[in-house]
Scaffold this motif. Structure first.
Motif, short mmCIF file in Angstrom:
data_model
loop_
_atom_site.label_atom_id
_atom_site.label_comp_id
_atom_site.label_asym_id
_atom_site.label_seq_id
_atom_site.Cartn_x
_atom_site.Cartn_y
_atom_site.Cartn_z
N ALA A 86 0.81 -1.22 0.00
CA ALA A 86 0.00 0.00 0.00
C ALA A 86 0.84 1.26 0.00
O ALA A 86 0.40 2.30 0.48
N LEU B 226 -11.46 0.02 6.09
CA LEU B 226 -10.38 0.83 6.65
C LEU B 226 -10.94 1.86 7.64
O LEU B 226 -10.32 2.15 8.67
N ARG C 291 -4.01 -0.16 8.02
CA ARG C 291 -2.98 0.29 7.07
C ARG C 291 -1.80 0.83 7.86
O ARG C 291 -1.96 1.70 8.71
N VAL D 16 -1.78 -3.00 3.70
CA VAL D 16 -3.07 -3.15 4.35
C VAL D 16 -3.25 -4.62 4.68
O VAL D 16 -2.84 -5.50 3.90
N GLY E 263 -5.46 6.70 2.45
CA GLY E 263 -5.67 5.33 2.02
C GLY E 263 -7.07 5.02 1.55
O GLY E 263 -7.33 3.92 1.08
#
Length: 368
Positions: free
Chosen positions: A40, A66, A73, A83, A173
């Motif tokens: 990520a 998330l 993350r 992640v 993210g």
């Protein structure tokens, strides 16, 4: 005598484990559980990784997870951003700590800058600061510099990052959103990991996702050394093969190993895709010449095209004011049926990842 697996057999096994031979009818969390974690470093990377592996996937399927911290993350293997399922994230952190600590050895740049300081003391200060609330990376760095004036702020921040497991909180993210990386101590946000995941089990899960693989392959992906004793302890429960170079390869006996001539459809991989980073010897999916063209000098692994299961080019989406274009740069000419398959898959990629609907796919052979 151990069975010999050639590169095509290793390639097809990897693609099958990574759901790149056929898209899986699974949820995003189910795939994360199978693959352990997804790279990520680039915010969109795990979204493209899931899109190319799943029959149905919408960005919100990951973004929502998330936001509620069901998926985490942050820094994991090799000190890079991943992640992972929150439970896995919390369980993996202590298992890979000794690999992360190498960044702070006396002979390293950061180690020399921190001479005379205890990294755990820096981590403790960072934990105290984060208990008061989440901080951006810059805010945490500057606050640590106030504690230790005259010391290299970047080295202080690195010590905190290495010794204190941290999460990057949303909106960083999330699909289509941005923002400064905002940090929180993992222990303040995630439940204490349940006992059960130890290093041998993590190695078994690595083999399930990336095998057959050598000890060196596992060490490279995990960012650890001295894993040979772990493999020796697991040996009675593993299948053992040999590669074309006579290297010893380990795998789970029940794992899928398709024949080398199994059909592999064209695939578009996002930046930093797992299959390009999961082994020490990456020749099963990428030649050394292609590596030079896919890896930038500052460590970015470009978005990649797979043809017949191996790297064949790179891609990027250009979003204009009114339209979007997918640029596919192939390293060599391909047959017309392959070009047609790339165009069709490229249209699906644009429908998923482009700003504007109905974009154009442009395929060309890139200059060497």
């Amino acid at each position: 005598m151990a069975e010999i697996l050639d590169r095509r057999a290793l390639n097809r096994a990897l693609l099958a484990r990574q759901h790149l031979l056929a898209r899986a009818d699974l949820s995003a969390p189910e795939v994360l559980n199978r693959l352990i974690a997804l790279q990520a470093q680039a915010a969109p990377a795990p979204y493209f990784a899931l899109w190319t592996r799943l029959k149905t996937f919408a960005p919100q399927d990951l973004s929502a997870r998330l936001e509620d911290l069901y998926v985490a993350r942050g820094t994991l293997m090799r000190g890079t951003l991943h992640v992972a399922m929150a439970a896995d994230f919390a369980a993996i952190c202590p298992l890979i700590q000794r690999g992360l600590d190498r960044v702070l050895t006396e002979g390293s740049v950061h180690g020399r800058a921190l001479a005379g300081l205890e990294p755990d003391e820096i981590a403790s200060a960072a934990r105290d600061l984060l208990r008061q609330g989440a901080l951006t990376a810059t805010e945490l760095r500057d606050a640590l510099a106030e504690h230790w004036p005259g010391r290299d702020p970047q080295a202080l921040a690195m010590a905190a990052r290495v010794r204190l497991p941290m999460l990057q909180l949303p909106p960083r993210g999330l699909w289509g959103r941005s923002g400064q990386p905002t940090l929180a101590a993992m222990a303040d946000r995630l439940a204490t990991p349940k006992p059960g995941l130890d290093l041998p089990e993590l190695v078994r899960r690595y083999l399930a996702a990336f095998g057959p693989a050598t000890v060196a392959d596992a060490q490279t992906w995990l960012g650890l050394t001295r894993l040979a004793p772990v493999f020796d302890a697991l040996r009675p429960s593993l299948a053992v093969f040999r590669g074309e170079d006579d290297a010893e390869l380990f795998d789970l006996p029940e794992a899928e190993r398709p024949p080398g001539d199994a059909e592999a459809p064209v695939r578009f991989l996002g930046e930093f895709d797992n299959v390009l980073l999961g082994h020490d010897d990456r020749s099963r999916i990428m030649s050394s010449e292609h590596k030079r063209r896919l890896y930038t000098v500052n460590g970015v692994v470009r978005a990649t095209v797979l043809v017949d299961g191996v790297t064949a080019g790179r891609w990027r989406i250009e979003d204009g004011k009114a339209s979007s274009t997918l640029h596919v740069e192939l390293f060599d000419k391909v047959a017309k049926p392959v070009a047609k398959a790339l165009a069709e898959e490229g249209e699906r990629l644009l429908a998923f990842g482009a700003k504007h609907a109905g974009g154009e796919v442009r395929i060309a052979v890139a200059e060497a």
